[in-house]
Design a protein around this motif. Sequence first.
Motif, PDB file in Angstrom:
ATOM      1  N   GLY A  12     -41.228  35.101 -24.297  1.00  0.00           N
ATOM      2  CA  GLY A  12     -41.503  35.541 -22.959  1.00  0.00           C
ATOM      3  C   GLY A  12     -40.055  36.079 -22.223  1.00  0.00           C
ATOM      4  O   GLY A  12     -38.981  36.704 -22.575  1.00  0.00           O
ATOM      5  N   ILE A  13     -40.301  35.703 -20.855  1.00  0.00           N
ATOM      6  CA  ILE A  13     -39.123  35.995 -20.023  1.00  0.00           C
ATOM      7  C   ILE A  13     -37.733  35.396 -20.349  1.00  0.00           C
ATOM      8  O   ILE A  13     -36.533  36.012 -20.303  1.00  0.00           O
ATOM      9  CB  ILE A  13     -39.434  35.880 -18.506  1.00  0.00           C
ATOM     10  CG1 ILE A  13     -40.381  36.614 -17.907  1.00  0.00           C
ATOM     11  CG2 ILE A  13     -38.419  35.858 -17.553  1.00  0.00           C
ATOM     12  CD1 ILE A  13     -41.033  36.158 -16.745  1.00  0.00           C
ATOM     13  N   GLY A  14     -37.895  34.231 -20.734  1.00  0.00           N
ATOM     14  CA  GLY A  14     -36.555  33.376 -21.002  1.00  0.00           C
ATOM     15  C   GLY A  14     -35.751  34.069 -22.409  1.00  0.00           C
ATOM     16  O   GLY A  14     -34.694  34.375 -22.226  1.00  0.00           O
ATOM     17  N   LEU A  15     -36.562  34.527 -23.464  1.00  0.00           N
ATOM     18  CA  LEU A  15     -35.822  35.147 -24.536  1.00  0.00           C
ATOM     19  C   LEU A  15     -35.303  36.333 -24.126  1.00  0.00           C
ATOM     20  O   LEU A  15     -34.130  36.563 -24.354  1.00  0.00           O
ATOM     21  CB  LEU A  15     -37.060  35.385 -25.551  1.00  0.00           C
ATOM     22  CG  LEU A  15     -36.439  35.829 -26.835  1.00  0.00           C
ATOM     23  CD1 LEU A  15     -35.275  35.146 -27.378  1.00  0.00           C
ATOM     24  CD2 LEU A  15     -37.825  36.057 -27.996  1.00  0.00           C
ATOM     25  N   PRO A  37     -36.308  31.667 -32.266  1.00  0.00           N
ATOM     26  CA  PRO A  37     -36.246  33.021 -31.634  1.00  0.00           C
ATOM     27  C   PRO A  37     -35.180  33.646 -31.330  1.00  0.00           C
ATOM     28  O   PRO A  37     -34.479  34.636 -31.357  1.00  0.00           O
ATOM     29  CB  PRO A  37     -37.567  32.947 -30.905  1.00  0.00           C
ATOM     30  CG  PRO A  37     -38.212  31.887 -31.163  1.00  0.00           C
ATOM     31  CD  PRO A  37     -37.294  30.870 -31.753  1.00  0.00           C
ATOM     32  N   VAL A  38     -34.298  32.752 -30.501  1.00  0.00           N
ATOM     33  CA  VAL A  38     -33.057  33.124 -29.794  1.00  0.00           C
ATOM     34  C   VAL A  38     -31.913  32.976 -30.815  1.00  0.00           C
ATOM     35  O   VAL A  38     -31.034  33.787 -31.072  1.00  0.00           O
ATOM     36  CB  VAL A  38     -32.789  32.500 -28.742  1.00  0.00           C
ATOM     37  CG1 VAL A  38     -32.547  31.075 -28.805  1.00  0.00           C
ATOM     38  CG2 VAL A  38     -31.742  33.198 -27.718  1.00  0.00           C
ATOM     39  N   SER A  39     -31.847  32.025 -31.802  1.00  0.00           N
ATOM     40  CA  SER A  39     -30.906  31.900 -32.730  1.00  0.00           C
ATOM     41  C   SER A  39     -31.022  32.926 -33.531  1.00  0.00           C
ATOM     42  O   SER A  39     -29.805  33.581 -34.159  1.00  0.00           O
ATOM     43  CB  SER A  39     -30.983  30.597 -33.436  1.00  0.00           C
ATOM     44  OG  SER A  39     -30.867  29.665 -32.650  1.00  0.00           O
ATOM     45  N   GLU A  40     -32.293  33.687 -33.961  1.00  0.00           N
ATOM     46  CA  GLU A  40     -32.330  34.629 -35.137  1.00  0.00           C
ATOM     47  C   GLU A  40     -31.757  35.904 -34.724  1.00  0.00           C
ATOM     48  O   GLU A  40     -31.704  36.869 -35.221  1.00  0.00           O
ATOM     49  CB  GLU A  40     -33.631  34.810 -35.385  1.00  0.00           C
ATOM     50  CG  GLU A  40     -34.251  33.449 -36.238  1.00  0.00           C
ATOM     51  CD  GLU A  40     -35.838  33.621 -36.424  1.00  0.00           C
ATOM     52  OE1 GLU A  40     -36.455  34.359 -35.952  1.00  0.00           O
ATOM     53  OE2 GLU A  40     -36.275  32.883 -37.364  1.00  0.00           O
ATOM     54  N   HIS A  43     -26.493  36.841 -31.846  1.00  0.00           N
ATOM     55  CA  HIS A  43     -25.888  37.615 -30.954  1.00  0.00           C
ATOM     56  C   HIS A  43     -24.579  36.859 -30.724  1.00  0.00           C
ATOM     57  O   HIS A  43     -24.614  35.474 -30.624  1.00  0.00           O
ATOM     58  CB  HIS A  43     -26.585  37.543 -29.577  1.00  0.00           C
ATOM     59  CG  HIS A  43     -25.950  38.702 -28.620  1.00  0.00           C
ATOM     60  ND1 HIS A  43     -24.729  38.555 -28.143  1.00  0.00           N
ATOM     61  CD2 HIS A  43     -26.622  39.916 -28.144  1.00  0.00           C
ATOM     62  CE1 HIS A  43     -24.531  39.580 -27.416  1.00  0.00           C
ATOM     63  NE2 HIS A  43     -25.484  40.413 -27.272  1.00  0.00           N
ATOM     64  N   PRO A  44     -23.348  37.411 -30.664  1.00  0.00           N
ATOM     65  CA  PRO A  44     -21.990  36.394 -30.607  1.00  0.00           C
ATOM     66  C   PRO A  44     -21.898  35.849 -29.254  1.00  0.00           C
ATOM     67  O   PRO A  44     -21.299  34.983 -29.130  1.00  0.00           O
ATOM     68  CB  PRO A  44     -21.084  37.584 -30.939  1.00  0.00           C
ATOM     69  CG  PRO A  44     -21.690  38.805 -30.664  1.00  0.00           C
ATOM     70  CD  PRO A  44     -23.253  38.724 -30.952  1.00  0.00           C
ATOM     71  N   ASN A  45     -22.604  36.408 -28.309  1.00  0.00           N
ATOM     72  CA  ASN A  45     -22.409  35.783 -26.906  1.00  0.00           C
ATOM     73  C   ASN A  45     -23.478  34.534 -26.677  1.00  0.00           C
ATOM     74  O   ASN A  45     -23.516  34.155 -25.619  1.00  0.00           O
ATOM     75  CB  ASN A  45     -22.569  36.852 -25.831  1.00  0.00           C
ATOM     76  CG  ASN A  45     -21.403  37.741 -25.947  1.00  0.00           C
ATOM     77  OD1 ASN A  45     -20.368  37.480 -26.127  1.00  0.00           O
ATOM     78  ND2 ASN A  45     -21.415  38.952 -25.394  1.00  0.00           N
ATOM     79  N   ILE A  46     -24.216  34.461 -27.680  1.00  0.00           N
ATOM     80  CA  ILE A  46     -25.269  33.403 -27.487  1.00  0.00           C
ATOM     81  C   ILE A  46     -25.075  32.197 -28.288  1.00  0.00           C
ATOM     82  O   ILE A  46     -25.167  32.105 -29.506  1.00  0.00           O
ATOM     83  CB  ILE A  46     -26.827  33.753 -27.720  1.00  0.00           C
ATOM     84  CG1 ILE A  46     -27.030  35.141 -26.621  1.00  0.00           C
ATOM     85  CG2 ILE A  46     -27.835  32.824 -27.524  1.00  0.00           C
ATOM     86  CD1 ILE A  46     -28.682  35.597 -27.028  1.00  0.00           C
ATOM     87  N   THR A  47     -25.186  30.910 -27.543  1.00  0.00           N
ATOM     88  CA  THR A  47     -25.264  29.509 -28.061  1.00  0.00           C
ATOM     89  C   THR A  47     -26.532  29.034 -28.078  1.00  0.00           C
ATOM     90  O   THR A  47     -26.988  29.059 -26.918  1.00  0.00           O
ATOM     91  CB  THR A  47     -23.894  28.697 -27.916  1.00  0.00           C
ATOM     92  OG1 THR A  47     -22.808  29.216 -27.887  1.00  0.00           O
ATOM     93  CG2 THR A  47     -24.322  27.446 -28.482  1.00  0.00           C
ATOM     94  N   ALA A  48     -27.268  28.610 -29.131  1.00  0.00           N
ATOM     95  CA  ALA A  48     -28.390  27.947 -28.776  1.00  0.00           C
ATOM     96  C   ALA A  48     -28.648  26.739 -29.708  1.00  0.00           C
ATOM     97  O   ALA A  48     -27.897  26.356 -30.899  1.00  0.00           O
ATOM     98  CB  ALA A  48     -29.834  28.973 -29.253  1.00  0.00           C
ATOM     99  N   PHE A  49     -29.162  25.648 -29.185  1.00  0.00           N
ATOM    100  CA  PHE A  49     -29.700  24.470 -30.084  1.00  0.00           C
ATOM    101  C   PHE A  49     -30.827  23.950 -29.600  1.00  0.00           C
ATOM    102  O   PHE A  49     -31.319  24.112 -28.484  1.00  0.00           O
ATOM    103  CB  PHE A  49     -28.484  23.436 -30.190  1.00  0.00           C
ATOM    104  CG  PHE A  49     -27.989  23.092 -28.799  1.00  0.00           C
ATOM    105  CD1 PHE A  49     -28.751  22.067 -28.005  1.00  0.00           C
ATOM    106  CD2 PHE A  49     -26.890  23.643 -28.323  1.00  0.00           C
ATOM    107  CE1 PHE A  49     -28.076  21.742 -26.750  1.00  0.00           C
ATOM    108  CE2 PHE A  49     -26.087  23.165 -27.142  1.00  0.00           C
ATOM    109  CZ  PHE A  49     -26.993  22.123 -26.098  1.00  0.00           C
TER     110      PHE A  49
END
Length: 226
Positions: A12-15, A37-40, A43-49
């Motif tokens: 949704g909005i967060g992604l 979903p976000v790790s996939e 994006h070089p500017n996104i860190t996710a865990f």
Amino acid sequence: MKNIIITGTSRGIGLELAKICADAGHRVLALSRNDKPVSEQGHPNITAFPFDLCNESDLKKLDTFISETWGRVDILINNAGKLVNKPFMEISPQEFEEVYRVNVFGVAEMIRRVIPHMPKEGHVVTISSMGGVQGSVKFPGLAAYSSSKGAVITLTELLAEEYKETGPSFNVLALGAVQTEMLEEAFPGYKAPLSATEMASYIFDFALSGNHYYNGKLLQVSNSTP
């Protein structure tokens, strides 16, 4: 380049918000229980865990990341939310508490962990709902959800007063109908006038500059009922 933390980024909005912020050249820490979903996005500017804002070990992981990797947080967007849609008498005490743990206590704890790393010009944006606004149209089945969203509106007003001399700024956006999975859960079959991407774009712009004009304010972001 801003350092931006966003919760609830699995859909949704967060992604969409994480992608918009990253595409604009900002560094994003995207936090959700399901980080796939976000790790996939790769994006070089996104860190996710994987992150549960009600889990102490996950919160400590957040502390470590901020201290050792970024050092500073410019914007915190509290977007994560939990919804239960049941008649009041059918909502168990455990379900009611869980909604508040995510929507209120989790928001408060995120703020507690992040503000020591925020400059005076930092901005905390909490996503609420029109259902939490006094005097707005209310819908049966959302006693836990909407009342929790009302709580973070008041929390925002109080924190803005408490930190008005030192910063950061605190504002809350009460969203109306947006076409997301959560809306479908609350109002099956309802078609909203705005997409998740459209609302994410608005939130992005507000997070970057809204604190120049507002502090401790509730902004109703809705062109429909609900």
